[in-house]
Enzyme design. Structure first.
Site, short mmCIF file in Angstrom:
data_model
loop_
_atom_site.label_atom_id
_atom_site.label_comp_id
_atom_site.label_asym_id
_atom_site.label_seq_id
_atom_site.Cartn_x
_atom_site.Cartn_y
_atom_site.Cartn_z
N CYS A 79 15.47 -1.43 -9.89
CA CYS A 79 15.50 -0.17 -9.13
C CYS A 79 14.06 0.22 -8.80
O CYS A 79 13.17 0.06 -9.64
CB CYS A 79 16.15 0.93 -9.97
SG CYS A 79 16.29 2.53 -9.12
N ASN A 120 19.73 8.70 -23.93
CA ASN A 120 19.93 7.47 -24.69
C ASN A 120 18.57 6.81 -24.86
O ASN A 120 17.98 6.36 -23.89
CB ASN A 120 20.88 6.54 -23.95
CG ASN A 120 22.28 7.12 -23.89
OD1 ASN A 120 22.87 7.42 -24.91
ND2 ASN A 120 22.81 7.30 -22.68
N GLU A 158 23.97 -6.08 -14.70
CA GLU A 158 24.90 -5.64 -15.72
C GLU A 158 25.95 -4.70 -15.14
O GLU A 158 25.67 -3.94 -14.21
CB GLU A 158 24.13 -4.94 -16.86
CG GLU A 158 23.22 -5.92 -17.58
CD GLU A 158 22.39 -5.31 -18.71
OE1 GLU A 158 22.07 -6.06 -19.63
OE2 GLU A 158 22.07 -4.12 -18.66
N GLY A 183 20.15 0.44 -10.29
CA GLY A 183 19.84 0.60 -8.86
C GLY A 183 20.16 1.96 -8.31
O GLY A 183 20.82 2.78 -8.95
N GLU A 184 19.67 2.21 -7.10
CA GLU A 184 19.91 3.47 -6.38
C GLU A 184 20.85 3.17 -5.20
O GLU A 184 20.43 2.57 -4.21
CB GLU A 184 18.57 4.05 -5.91
CG GLU A 184 18.69 5.19 -4.90
CD GLU A 184 19.62 6.32 -5.34
OE1 GLU A 184 19.52 6.80 -6.48
OE2 GLU A 184 20.47 6.71 -4.52
N CYS A 240 14.29 6.05 -17.71
CA CYS A 240 15.35 5.08 -17.44
C CYS A 240 14.86 3.64 -17.62
O CYS A 240 13.81 3.27 -17.10
CB CYS A 240 15.86 5.27 -16.01
SG CYS A 240 17.13 4.07 -15.53
N CYS A 277 31.50 0.83 -14.50
CA CYS A 277 30.21 1.30 -13.99
C CYS A 277 29.51 0.11 -13.33
O CYS A 277 29.23 -0.88 -14.00
CB CYS A 277 29.38 1.86 -15.15
SG CYS A 277 27.72 2.39 -14.69
N CYS A 316 12.27 6.20 -12.56
CA CYS A 316 12.47 7.42 -13.33
C CYS A 316 11.91 7.20 -14.74
O CYS A 316 12.10 6.14 -15.34
CB CYS A 316 13.94 7.81 -13.39
SG CYS A 316 14.60 8.22 -11.75
N CYS A 320 24.10 5.03 -20.39
CA CYS A 320 23.33 5.45 -19.22
C CYS A 320 21.85 5.18 -19.41
O CYS A 320 21.28 5.56 -20.42
CB CYS A 320 23.47 6.95 -18.98
SG CYS A 320 25.15 7.51 -18.83
N1 SAH Z 1 20.04 5.72 -9.26
C1 SAH Z 1 21.27 6.48 -9.35
C2 SAH Z 1 22.35 5.73 -10.09
C3 SAH Z 1 22.08 5.56 -11.59
S1 SAH Z 1 23.17 6.61 -12.43
C4 SAH Z 1 20.98 7.84 -9.97
O1 SAH Z 1 19.86 8.05 -10.41
O2 SAH Z 1 21.84 8.70 -9.95
C5 SAH Z 1 22.57 6.56 -14.04
C6 SAH Z 1 22.42 7.95 -14.62
O3 SAH Z 1 21.89 7.86 -15.95
C7 SAH Z 1 21.44 8.78 -13.82
O4 SAH Z 1 21.83 10.12 -13.84
C8 SAH Z 1 20.18 8.59 -14.65
O5 SAH Z 1 19.23 9.59 -14.38
C9 SAH Z 1 20.73 8.65 -16.04
N2 SAH Z 1 19.84 8.06 -17.05
C10 SAH Z 1 18.85 7.18 -16.84
N3 SAH Z 1 18.26 6.85 -18.00
C11 SAH Z 1 18.91 7.53 -18.97
C12 SAH Z 1 18.78 7.59 -20.37
N4 SAH Z 1 17.87 6.86 -21.01
N5 SAH Z 1 19.63 8.38 -21.06
C13 SAH Z 1 20.57 9.10 -20.41
N6 SAH Z 1 20.75 9.08 -19.08
C14 SAH Z 1 19.91 8.32 -18.36
#
Ligand code: SAH
Length: 345
Positions: A95, A275, A75, A144-145, A102, A88, A99, A318
């Site tokens: 990934c 979110n 996506e 992804g990271e 996420c 984005c 986390c 996000c």
């Molecule tokens: N893996 C990288 C790139 C992803 S960025 C990283 O972790 O930075 C996506 C961002 O959204 C990250 O800061 C992640 O922690 C955040 N995120 C993940 N799940 C989320 C959620 N449910 N609500 C809000 N932010 C979230």
């Protein structure tokens, strides 16, 4: 081009057609000469991804489901605002970091994206934009990271910034990491783009749970490595993402600890209200808690923004990217209908 026994300047011409002008038909690349055009058409193809469907949120955010040649689904999200349009992009299918809050983390890792697949998200998604709009900013904050696919990410960054290709200014491109400490210095030394770090907690006990990578690279070590980066300044700060979760990390005490942790480090803090999605138990903070958190930080001299959530109604916000292939997206196969733009090509 050199591998093909052709002069290197041909690469600049090709990049101009493919990336700057969005022309993918070799036959139309008039400055290449007819024999070269047909040789290229016989040997190469120009698309690494196809659009499976585009869903449009009430606020104008567009989420594209993109299919790779091996069937993998990823996506990418377009966020049109008044004066900018941000893309984005994803860097992996799934990934590995898992986390806790996420949706992508819940999928596990399927594979890395190639450089072509990262760059193609730009090409495919700009075709979904209304006429007159163009992508002005790119954030590597999709699935992804990025630092676990650094080689392909760096090559994609070179293409995004190259004057003959997409010609984006480095300050308009941001790579976000959950904190893969040993790769951060390499990213910063190899590319002039912005660095964002997903922090989300101020104590290791909590960050260990939210971002399991913290068990390998705990907060103090991460911040120490960031402080040691060359070239940081108020004009080139580290961006910190901090997702606020109700009753988990949104207390004023947490905000004060965050301010103390970041003291003396040129930084900007991006607060993101959680979110919600079915794979995580966490909820967004109350608006009052979010405002108080913001206030505690600004009062201590930090530059802070509270990110408005975009595209949440189509799971484009996000941490909601999971390429589940929602019914909404598959319905787009039947042709455009209200709320759905684009479709198969
Ligand atoms: N893996 C990288 C790139 C992803 S960025 C990283 O972790 O930075 C996506 C961002 O959204 C990250 O800061 C992640 O922690 C955040 N995120 C993940 N799940 C989320 C959620 N449910 N609500 C809000 N932010 C979230």
């Amino acid at each position: 081009m050199q591998q093909e026994g052709l002069p290197g300047y041909r690469a600049g011409q090709l990049a101009g057609w493919l990336y700057a002008r969005g022309v993918e038909d070799f036959g139309a690349m008039t400055d290449l000469g007819r024999p070269l055009r047909s040789a290229l058409a016989a040997r190469f193809h120009t698309r690494a991804l196809e659009i499976e469907g585009v869903a449009q949120a009430a606020d104008g955010t567009l989420k594209g489901a993109l299919r790779a040649a091996d069937g993998a689904l990823i996506e990418a999200v377009l966020i049109p605002e008044r004066r900018r349009t941000t893309l984005c992009v994803s860097t992996q299918v799934g990934c590995p970091l898992a986390c806790a809050f996420c949706a992508t983390g819940a999928m596990g890792l399927l594979r890395n994206l190639s450089t072509a697949e990262i760059v193609d998200q730009f090409c495919r998604m700009r075709e979904a934009l209304p006429p007159g709009r163009r992508i002005t900013h790119v954030v590597f904050m999709g699935m992804g990271e990025p630092l676990l696919n650094l080689r392909n990410v760096l090559e994609a960054l070179r293409t995004l910034l190259h004057p003959r290709a997409f010609a984006l200014a480095p300050r308009r491109v941001t790579v976000s990491t959950a904190g893969v400490l040993p790769r951060i210095a390499e990213l910063v030394s190899q590319s002039p783009v912005n660095l964002a770090v997903s922090l989300h907690a101020t104590r290791d006990e909590l960050r260990d749970v939210l971002v399991p990578l913290n068990r390998r690279y705990p907060i103090a070590a991460l911040l120490e490595a960031l402080r040691a980066l060359p070239g940081l300044s108020r004009r080139r700060p580290v961006f910190f993402e901090y997702t606020l979760m109700d009753g988990v990390n949104d207390s004023p005490a947490e905000a004060r600890r965050l301010a103390a942790l970041l003291r003396g480090l040129p930084s900007k803090v991006n607060l993101i209200p959680m979110n919600p999605h079915p794979d995580a138990p966490y909820r967004p903070p109350s608006p009052e808690a979010a405002e108080r958190f913001l206030g505690e930080l600004t009062r201590r001299g930090l530059t802070v923004t509270l990110r408005r959530s975009r595209g949440a109604d189509i799971e484009a916000a996000c941490g909601q990217l999971a390429a589940r292939g929602e019914p909404r997206l598959s319905a787009a196969r039947g042709g455009p209908r209200p709320g759905v733009a684009g479709g198969p090509r």
